[in-house]
Design a protein around this motif. Structure first.
Motif, mmCIF file in Angstrom:
data_model
loop_
_atom_site.group_PDB
_atom_site.id
_atom_site.type_symbol
_atom_site.label_atom_id
_atom_site.label_comp_id
_atom_site.label_asym_id
_atom_site.label_seq_id
_atom_site.Cartn_x
_atom_site.Cartn_y
_atom_site.Cartn_z
ATOM 1 N N ASP A 150 -12.223 3.895 -37.049
ATOM 2 C CA ASP A 150 -13.542 3.454 -36.607
ATOM 3 C C ASP A 150 -14.265 2.656 -37.693
ATOM 4 O O ASP A 150 -14.970 1.690 -37.387
ATOM 5 C CB ASP A 150 -14.384 4.654 -36.180
ATOM 6 C CG ASP A 150 -13.834 5.339 -34.937
ATOM 7 O OD1 ASP A 150 -13.015 4.719 -34.221
ATOM 8 O OD2 ASP A 150 -14.213 6.512 -34.700
ATOM 9 N N GLU A 151 -14.083 3.068 -38.940
ATOM 10 C CA GLU A 151 -14.720 2.333 -40.038
ATOM 11 C C GLU A 151 -14.138 0.936 -40.166
ATOM 12 O O GLU A 151 -14.873 -0.035 -40.391
ATOM 13 C CB GLU A 151 -14.558 3.095 -41.353
ATOM 14 C CG GLU A 151 -15.286 2.429 -42.496
ATOM 15 C CD GLU A 151 -15.179 3.210 -43.798
ATOM 16 O OE1 GLU A 151 -15.857 2.804 -44.754
ATOM 17 O OE2 GLU A 151 -14.417 4.184 -43.863
ATOM 18 N N GLN A 154 -15.566 -1.111 -37.258
ATOM 19 C CA GLN A 154 -16.995 -1.379 -37.368
ATOM 20 C C GLN A 154 -17.321 -2.250 -38.577
ATOM 21 O O GLN A 154 -18.115 -3.169 -38.492
ATOM 22 C CB GLN A 154 -17.771 -0.054 -37.449
ATOM 23 C CG GLN A 154 -19.253 -0.207 -37.540
ATOM 24 C CD GLN A 154 -19.862 -0.887 -36.329
ATOM 25 O OE1 GLN A 154 -19.353 -0.815 -35.228
ATOM 26 N NE2 GLN A 154 -20.962 -1.585 -36.547
ATOM 27 N N ARG A 155 -16.718 -1.955 -39.703
ATOM 28 C CA ARG A 155 -17.084 -2.623 -40.949
ATOM 29 C C ARG A 155 -16.456 -4.007 -41.073
ATOM 30 O O ARG A 155 -17.093 -4.932 -41.573
ATOM 31 C CB ARG A 155 -16.670 -1.743 -42.125
ATOM 32 C CG ARG A 155 -17.249 -2.165 -43.426
ATOM 33 C CD ARG A 155 -17.652 -0.957 -44.227
ATOM 34 N NE ARG A 155 -18.165 -1.344 -45.504
ATOM 35 C CZ ARG A 155 -19.439 -1.562 -45.760
ATOM 36 N NH1 ARG A 155 -20.327 -1.412 -44.815
ATOM 37 N NH2 ARG A 155 -19.830 -1.916 -46.958
ATOM 38 N N ARG A 158 -15.622 -6.123 -36.579
ATOM 39 C CA ARG A 158 -16.837 -6.616 -35.928
ATOM 40 C C ARG A 158 -17.347 -7.864 -36.620
ATOM 41 O O ARG A 158 -17.713 -8.861 -35.970
ATOM 42 C CB ARG A 158 -17.911 -5.522 -35.943
ATOM 43 C CG ARG A 158 -19.237 -5.932 -35.342
ATOM 44 C CD ARG A 158 -20.278 -4.857 -35.511
ATOM 45 N NE ARG A 158 -20.501 -4.465 -36.889
ATOM 46 C CZ ARG A 158 -21.294 -5.111 -37.751
ATOM 47 N NH1 ARG A 158 -21.928 -6.205 -37.363
ATOM 48 N NH2 ARG A 158 -21.445 -4.682 -38.987
#
Length: 165
Positions: A150-151, A154-155, A158
């Protein structure tokens, strides 16, 4: 305008190569600048047939922001990896293989993501699926693989979507 695009097919690459040359000679002079600029014009011009589809960067200022985020993460990851190597016993480490599903579509964006993951200490991009839908990442210590996935999404992913797509 078309003539300028033919003579300077990759203006950002031209500037990057010129700056790289100045860093390599480890000094600044007018001769170094002119020679670096000539290399910056010549190399993209000669390699132009090998770049059939020029990558489009829709938001170049987001790319600058991305570079600073990655640099900060590299510094932070160096400290974390040093702590793991120096103080965490092998029996307590939890290395993991993580599959990161990709929303990125362009090869340049996927390559940038894989390179970012590999440059960050403690992680390594090992493989991309044939269709480019997943990225296989190895983590030195990942007790919670879903959080790492997820990191990454997201980081990095995205931001790359904002830059390339």
């Amino acid at each position: 305008m078309k003539l300028l695009r033919r003579l300077v097919p990759h203006p950002f690459l031209t500037l990057l190569l010129t700056g790289t040359w100045l860093l390599l000679v480890n000094g600044w002079s007018l001769n170094s600048l002119v020679f670096g600029f000539m290399l910056g014009l010549l190399i993209p011009f000669v390699t132009q047939p090998y770049w059939p589809d020029r990558p489009r960067i829709s938001r170049p200022f987001k790319a600058v922001e991305y570079v600073f985020v990655v640099l900060a993460d590299i510094i932070q990851a160096n400290i974390v990896v040093a702590r793991i190597v120096l103080f965490k016993p092998n029996s307590q480490r939890q290395p993991n293989w993580i599959t990161v599903p990709l929303d990125l579509k362009t090869p340049e964006a996927i390559t940038a993501l894989a390179g970012t993951i590999t440059m960050t200490p403690g992680t390594l991009s090992a493989d991309v699926s044939d269709e480019g839908h997943c990225l296989l990442v190895h983590c030195l210590d990942a007790p919670d693989p879903e959080a790492v996935r997820d990191e990454i999404k997201q980081r990095y992913e995205r931001r790359l979507m904002e830059i390339f797509e």
